[in-house]
Design a protein around this motif. Sequence first.
Motif, PDB file in Angstrom:
ATOM      1  N   LEU A 183       0.844  -1.192   0.000  1.00  0.00           N
ATOM      2  CA  LEU A 183       0.000   0.000   0.000  1.00  0.00           C
ATOM      3  C   LEU A 183       0.882   1.245   0.000  1.00  0.00           C
ATOM      4  O   LEU A 183       1.999   1.213   0.502  1.00  0.00           O
ATOM      5  CB  LEU A 183      -0.912  -0.019   1.230  1.00  0.00           C
ATOM      6  CG  LEU A 183      -1.772  -1.292   1.362  1.00  0.00           C
ATOM      7  CD1 LEU A 183      -2.529  -1.297   2.685  1.00  0.00           C
ATOM      8  CD2 LEU A 183      -2.736  -1.427   0.204  1.00  0.00           C
ATOM      9  N   PRO A 184       0.385   2.335  -0.560  1.00  0.00           N
ATOM     10  CA  PRO A 184       1.233   3.524  -0.728  1.00  0.00           C
ATOM     11  C   PRO A 184       1.591   4.224   0.577  1.00  0.00           C
ATOM     12  O   PRO A 184       0.833   4.211   1.544  1.00  0.00           O
ATOM     13  CB  PRO A 184       0.356   4.451  -1.589  1.00  0.00           C
ATOM     14  CG  PRO A 184      -0.647   3.566  -2.235  1.00  0.00           C
ATOM     15  CD  PRO A 184      -0.913   2.479  -1.229  1.00  0.00           C
ATOM     16  N   ALA A 185       2.753   4.864   0.553  1.00  0.00           N
ATOM     17  CA  ALA A 185       3.154   5.736   1.658  1.00  0.00           C
ATOM     18  C   ALA A 185       2.488   7.105   1.516  1.00  0.00           C
ATOM     19  O   ALA A 185       2.178   7.752   2.506  1.00  0.00           O
ATOM     20  CB  ALA A 185       4.665   5.891   1.686  1.00  0.00           C
ATOM     21  N   LEU A 186       2.292   7.527   0.268  1.00  0.00           N
ATOM     22  CA  LEU A 186       1.618   8.809   0.019  1.00  0.00           C
ATOM     23  C   LEU A 186       0.112   8.613   0.169  1.00  0.00           C
ATOM     24  O   LEU A 186      -0.504   7.938  -0.647  1.00  0.00           O
ATOM     25  CB  LEU A 186       1.901   9.299  -1.404  1.00  0.00           C
ATOM     26  CG  LEU A 186       3.258   9.929  -1.691  1.00  0.00           C
ATOM     27  CD1 LEU A 186       3.372  10.259  -3.176  1.00  0.00           C
ATOM     28  CD2 LEU A 186       3.474  11.182  -0.857  1.00  0.00           C
ATOM     29  N   GLN A 187      -0.458   9.203   1.214  1.00  0.00           N
ATOM     30  CA  GLN A 187      -1.868   8.964   1.512  1.00  0.00           C
ATOM     31  C   GLN A 187      -2.634  10.280   1.517  1.00  0.00           C
ATOM     32  O   GLN A 187      -2.292  11.191   2.273  1.00  0.00           O
ATOM     33  CB  GLN A 187      -1.974   8.272   2.867  1.00  0.00           C
ATOM     34  CG  GLN A 187      -1.091   7.033   2.962  1.00  0.00           C
ATOM     35  CD  GLN A 187      -1.256   6.288   4.275  1.00  0.00           C
ATOM     36  OE1 GLN A 187      -1.971   6.729   5.161  1.00  0.00           O
ATOM     37  NE2 GLN A 187      -0.595   5.150   4.386  1.00  0.00           N
ATOM     38  N   PRO A 188      -3.675  10.364   0.702  1.00  0.00           N
ATOM     39  CA  PRO A 188      -4.437  11.621   0.636  1.00  0.00           C
ATOM     40  C   PRO A 188      -4.963  12.020   2.022  1.00  0.00           C
ATOM     41  O   PRO A 188      -5.487  11.186   2.756  1.00  0.00           O
ATOM     42  CB  PRO A 188      -5.607  11.272  -0.288  1.00  0.00           C
ATOM     43  CG  PRO A 188      -5.132  10.110  -1.088  1.00  0.00           C
ATOM     44  CD  PRO A 188      -4.205   9.351  -0.198  1.00  0.00           C
ATOM     45  N   LEU A 203      -8.521  10.969   3.324  1.00  0.00           N
ATOM     46  CA  LEU A 203      -8.758   9.683   3.984  1.00  0.00           C
ATOM     47  C   LEU A 203      -8.582   9.828   5.495  1.00  0.00           C
ATOM     48  O   LEU A 203      -9.331   9.263   6.290  1.00  0.00           O
ATOM     49  CB  LEU A 203      -7.769   8.638   3.483  1.00  0.00           C
ATOM     50  CG  LEU A 203      -8.113   7.879   2.215  1.00  0.00           C
ATOM     51  CD1 LEU A 203      -7.046   6.832   1.962  1.00  0.00           C
ATOM     52  CD2 LEU A 203      -9.476   7.226   2.326  1.00  0.00           C
ATOM     53  N   ILE A 252       3.759  13.013   9.372  1.00  0.00           N
ATOM     54  CA  ILE A 252       4.454  13.892   8.426  1.00  0.00           C
ATOM     55  C   ILE A 252       3.475  14.278   7.327  1.00  0.00           C
ATOM     56  O   ILE A 252       2.855  13.429   6.702  1.00  0.00           O
ATOM     57  CB  ILE A 252       5.703  13.186   7.852  1.00  0.00           C
ATOM     58  CG1 ILE A 252       6.681  12.877   8.994  1.00  0.00           C
ATOM     59  CG2 ILE A 252       6.357  14.032   6.782  1.00  0.00           C
ATOM     60  CD1 ILE A 252       7.938  12.154   8.558  1.00  0.00           C
ATOM     61  N   LEU A 293       2.550  16.679   3.828  1.00  0.00           N
ATOM     62  CA  LEU A 293       3.173  17.363   2.705  1.00  0.00           C
ATOM     63  C   LEU A 293       2.112  17.749   1.698  1.00  0.00           C
ATOM     64  O   LEU A 293       0.971  17.295   1.768  1.00  0.00           O
ATOM     65  CB  LEU A 293       4.253  16.486   2.070  1.00  0.00           C
ATOM     66  CG  LEU A 293       3.827  15.125   1.529  1.00  0.00           C
ATOM     67  CD1 LEU A 293       3.430  15.218   0.060  1.00  0.00           C
ATOM     68  CD2 LEU A 293       4.991  14.146   1.662  1.00  0.00           C
ATOM     69  N   ASP A 324       1.396  18.355  -2.531  1.00  0.00           N
ATOM     70  CA  ASP A 324       1.964  18.058  -3.850  1.00  0.00           C
ATOM     71  C   ASP A 324       1.961  19.316  -4.726  1.00  0.00           C
ATOM     72  O   ASP A 324       1.535  20.385  -4.293  1.00  0.00           O
ATOM     73  CB  ASP A 324       1.273  16.857  -4.503  1.00  0.00           C
ATOM     74  CG  ASP A 324      -0.107  17.195  -5.056  1.00  0.00           C
ATOM     75  OD1 ASP A 324      -0.524  18.375  -4.990  1.00  0.00           O
ATOM     76  OD2 ASP A 324      -0.781  16.281  -5.551  1.00  0.00           O
ATOM     77  N   TYR A 352      -1.191  15.593   1.625  1.00  0.00           N
ATOM     78  CA  TYR A 352      -0.951  14.166   1.843  1.00  0.00           C
ATOM     79  C   TYR A 352      -0.362  13.946   3.224  1.00  0.00           C
ATOM     80  O   TYR A 352       0.317  14.813   3.763  1.00  0.00           O
ATOM     81  CB  TYR A 352       0.040  13.615   0.806  1.00  0.00           C
ATOM     82  CG  TYR A 352      -0.554  13.496  -0.571  1.00  0.00           C
ATOM     83  CD1 TYR A 352      -1.056  12.279  -1.030  1.00  0.00           C
ATOM     84  CD2 TYR A 352      -0.636  14.603  -1.401  1.00  0.00           C
ATOM     85  CE1 TYR A 352      -1.618  12.169  -2.287  1.00  0.00           C
ATOM     86  CE2 TYR A 352      -1.208  14.512  -2.668  1.00  0.00           C
ATOM     87  CZ  TYR A 352      -1.694  13.291  -3.100  1.00  0.00           C
ATOM     88  OH  TYR A 352      -2.259  13.189  -4.345  1.00  0.00           O
ATOM     89  N   LEU A 358       2.262  11.167   5.065  1.00  0.00           N
ATOM     90  CA  LEU A 358       3.249  10.133   4.758  1.00  0.00           C
ATOM     91  C   LEU A 358       2.981   9.015   5.764  1.00  0.00           C
ATOM     92  O   LEU A 358       3.222   9.184   6.960  1.00  0.00           O
ATOM     93  CB  LEU A 358       4.644  10.730   4.924  1.00  0.00           C
ATOM     94  CG  LEU A 358       5.770  10.186   4.068  1.00  0.00           C
ATOM     95  CD1 LEU A 358       5.390  10.109   2.603  1.00  0.00           C
ATOM     96  CD2 LEU A 358       6.994  11.080   4.221  1.00  0.00           C
ATOM     97  N   VAL A 417      -6.005   3.607   4.556  1.00  0.00           N
ATOM     98  CA  VAL A 417      -5.851   3.151   3.168  1.00  0.00           C
ATOM     99  C   VAL A 417      -6.476   1.769   2.993  1.00  0.00           C
ATOM    100  O   VAL A 417      -7.212   1.514   2.037  1.00  0.00           O
ATOM    101  CB  VAL A 417      -4.358   3.118   2.775  1.00  0.00           C
ATOM    102  CG1 VAL A 417      -4.177   2.441   1.433  1.00  0.00           C
ATOM    103  CG2 VAL A 417      -3.803   4.529   2.732  1.00  0.00           C
ATOM    104  N   PHE A 471       6.635   6.065   8.185  1.00  0.00           N
ATOM    105  CA  PHE A 471       7.247   7.334   8.567  1.00  0.00           C
ATOM    106  C   PHE A 471       6.545   7.902   9.793  1.00  0.00           C
ATOM    107  O   PHE A 471       5.320   8.055   9.775  1.00  0.00           O
ATOM    108  CB  PHE A 471       7.131   8.332   7.417  1.00  0.00           C
ATOM    109  CG  PHE A 471       7.806   7.866   6.157  1.00  0.00           C
ATOM    110  CD1 PHE A 471       9.138   8.177   5.909  1.00  0.00           C
ATOM    111  CD2 PHE A 471       7.121   7.093   5.222  1.00  0.00           C
ATOM    112  CE1 PHE A 471       9.762   7.731   4.761  1.00  0.00           C
ATOM    113  CE2 PHE A 471       7.743   6.646   4.064  1.00  0.00           C
ATOM    114  CZ  PHE A 471       9.070   6.962   3.834  1.00  0.00           C
TER     115      PHE A 471
END
Lengths: 571, 571
Positions: free
Chosen positions: B71-76, B79, B94, B96, B98, B104, B106, B113, B139
């Motif tokens: 599953l992705p580390a970049l999570q909207p 969610l 963390i 961030l 885009d 997002y 981390l 997710v 992270f």
Amino acid sequence: MKQSQLLAPTLRDVPADAEAVSHQLLLRAGYIRQLAAGVYSLLPLGRRTLQRIESIIREEMESAGANEVLLPALQPAELWRESGRYEVYGDELIRLTDRGGREYALGPTHEEVVTSLIAQEVSSYRKLPLTVFQIQTKFRDERRPRFGLLRVREFLMKDAYSFDADWEGLHRSYETMYAAYHRIFSRLGLRYRAVLADAGAIGGEGGTHEFMALADVGEDTIIACTACEYAANLEKAEAAPLSHAISLDEHDGGTQALHKFATPGIRTIQELRDRMGIEPSQVIKTLLYLADGEPVAVLVRGDHEANETKIMNALGATSLELADADTVRNVTSAPVGFAGPVGLRARIIVDREAAAMTSAVTGANEEDSHYRNVVPGRDFHLEAVADLRNVQAGEACPQCGKELAAHRGIEIGHVFKLGTKYSSAMQASFTDAEGKENPFIMGCYGIGVTRLLSAMIEQHHDERGIVWPAEAAPFGVHLLPVSMKDDVQRELALKLYAQLRAAGMETLLDDRDERLGVKLKDADLIGIPARIVIGKGAAEGLVEFKSRQESDAELCSVEDALVRASAILGK
Amino acid sequence: MKQSQLLAPTLRDVPADAEAVSHQLLLRAGYIRQLAAGVYSLLPLGRRTLQRIESIIREEMESAGANEVLLPALQPAELWRESGRYEVYGDELIRLTDRGGREYALGPTHEEVVTSLIAQEVSSYRKLPLTVFQIQTKFRDERRPRFGLLRVREFLMKDAYSFDADWEGLHRSYETMYAAYHRIFSRLGLRYRAVLADAGAIGGEGGTHEFMALADVGEDTIIACTACEYAANLEKAEAAPLSHAISLDEHDGGTQALHKFATPGIRTIQELRDRMGIEPSQVIKTLLYLADGEPVAVLVRGDHEANETKIMNALGATSLELADADTVRNVTSAPVGFAGPVGLRARIIVDREAAAMTSAVTGANEEDSHYRNVVPGRDFHLEAVADLRNVQAGEACPQCGKELAAHRGIEIGHVFKLGTKYSSAMQASFTDAEGKENPFIMGCYGIGVTRLLSAMIEQHHDERGIVWPAEAAPFGVHLLPVSMKDDVQRELALKLYAQLRAAGMETLLDDRDERLGVKLKDADLIGIPARIVIGKGAAEGLVEFKSRQESDAELCSVEDALVRASAILGK
């Protein structure tokens, strides 16, 4: 594994927003799901396939003598400032700040981290050469994520970095990686070409090759000889030399005088042909650029395309963009569409083919006017003549003279001689045999692991689904009992399931309570190399065997099916 | 692998800033290097060991029927807003943005997710139960990263999530994972305890266990019975019930009248003892908290420690902090240090042992004054009596009455019954057999993969270095020819190297041009289970064999050495 426990949600319909076949199939066969633009969850089948790919890469890296490491994604901004890339990298670099206000980059690549690590840990030539690699998540904030896993923002990459004491060593390290890449892509059953690429833009001092999987959906163009081994990407592919040399000073053509003629509203090569009957090959296009901020005119024949990489290399420029309308008006005294070399207030560099013309049509730097009978060298000064255009399919190979062909390719790997780009910038040095400090001579070597999934499917599919080559398939054998409620079928299915696994063949048993039609459709979508259907024949020990690559199934004995499966899988 | 090609920079000195033994050894033996606070590069030996651990986890997860995903580390951020955790999670998350300005997180964990994924893909009870897992980078912006890999900001974690149709199912899924965790930690050779933990703070509705590796450096305290199986973390460990029940209304003590006495400048339990001779066990401590913003007094005996988890659970509060000086002055009318229950303007809850006291000393809510002969229930109102304190070593087990012991532990795993916490918040539901929509009943199961490296070394080392258990070691056999320049030794070394690898034993060959002393010191630091030194005896086919766990080496034949190595490694 039993399919009733597998999360593999298949879709009957083609998802509306998936253009690439691989993207459609990855979604339809239940390999991936999108979480955000360019950010995907890998479902079990996707994860398994990726792991197969990872282990092939790992094996070949290890047998090439590379050390596996795992470097952080969180990278202090200072490191990126040392290399000079923090500001240059642009919007693709994801930046963040920690709770203490310190800045970090989310690693899109690891040159900075690995260079600083090796600089700390290796101080003597006696520890060289050294190559390290990792298989790890990278983050790049792509402007236009698309085509499923082909262009994404978070992905697995194999990156390797070599450190040598001298250029000889780098050449050897590079060759070792180059050979390993060939073994990896061959084992994955890919049709690919290793093509010459341009080193200038990325900033190394040495050579570089891209490994391109051939596929129509590919975003890159490859020029490859139909006869010899020559292959290069479009940016790099050389035009064959002209049969006669061009001199900047002497011209044998030019018997007719320069002649201005009216071309009301005609601003393009297309319009010159359609409305004046002038063939593009008779025209010289004048393209105005800003190279490192200075206006430069680039001349190519009307039927040719300018190659910006070649232009930058010819000028030694680090940035190049088409000139804005103001600049055009300044250097031509005319509106956009009528630029020409005669009387132009800018440096002029000319493609060889354009320079060789003896009577060309060009813009006249005056609204609604063009010149005929333009002779380069006579009517305007040529600052330089060089190969400045894209090569086209059908042209002669620069190496052997035979015909070139054009292909579309997906970049799956890249090997690059960095030289001292990073080691010099970051003061990463070792002591040589004479006790002198020298910067490491580096190479870097990447494989887009996640992207390989898509590239392989682009090459290995049919109208019914994915067709995995044996080495990369998520499972080797797909066992389909028609009905698990039938005692004979169930027993044979479970027995075969155990036998196949004992023989080292990873097997997916479709124990779901579904109609055979559904099971077969899903099996075709998923694409496992060997399929065994257990139906009515079970009582007599007969099953139906089919290779996913072939169209027909055959009734055979259980023993025969085992032999055939192991032949397909090489077990 | 040949050691001359291995990046394993060993250090002779103990790094100054490394407190934990595992941190020191990971640095000294060349397993890791720090890139930033709490961010480490894993060098080849570290990466290899981690991979051994990963594959054991993967095997046990698969045999427990779990599906591997990635599953992705970049999570909207949306969610995380849906689950309600985006604001609550605090600085550890963390965040961030885009290039398009979208927010997002981390991923520090993947409940959001995975819940959204399964909600999309599973709609019917017939696809349940389902458990997915991944081994992936997490992270967390820890406030105080420390102890090497024990508390870091980027690390590998195995996280699994189960989805069931009902609580019965969850209990089964939980048991399956619980059993798999025992197998994993046993195979890794860890001394550990599965301890009861508190579910309240994390927010699930069900039970939860933590798996704790026993180690003095551990940041957690475990209370475990010396006789029966009872074990719990300090937050959760229950005090044994009192021999007599406490009533809120009746008190048999209290024959002496409340008496105020002067205690100039005495503000602590310690000072009461040192300067007034009053034992802490005769005192009731009055602790003032803000629970969800409201002042509450918590009374515990002077020799006991308040347990904030128990206090929160007793109050049903979601936040708890010690009251500020202003609040203290408001509810006590006195400066900090003289709070007491008599006449206090706040709710009062009392630990059972404090409630059972019949003549206590307390603060008098007046500067430089305390009360004697305080009787709970007579002199102040008790809103509630409950177990509100930390249990101490030497107390009676709440289960069997025998003696409890305290241990320090490193949390290496956590299994947790989430129930519907996420599925309700995120509207993740399935259709049951009656066609009704129900939220999934979820469990989550984590293992700190990176942290395991440290935990194992804390348990498996001696004064000379790491002592790996066979299953987790980066290599199985360490081959040390005294001199590769000696033909006989070199030939035997290479022959043995080939034989060992052919027998499936991963071998590190120390082919470096170093003195034997250096090689032996490095070998001890690195900690490979079986060591074979090839020296002068080589001519007669004799080598020196030593298990890293034993102190003495023995001269034996080459054949014997092979047998012993394979016995140690179980090959």
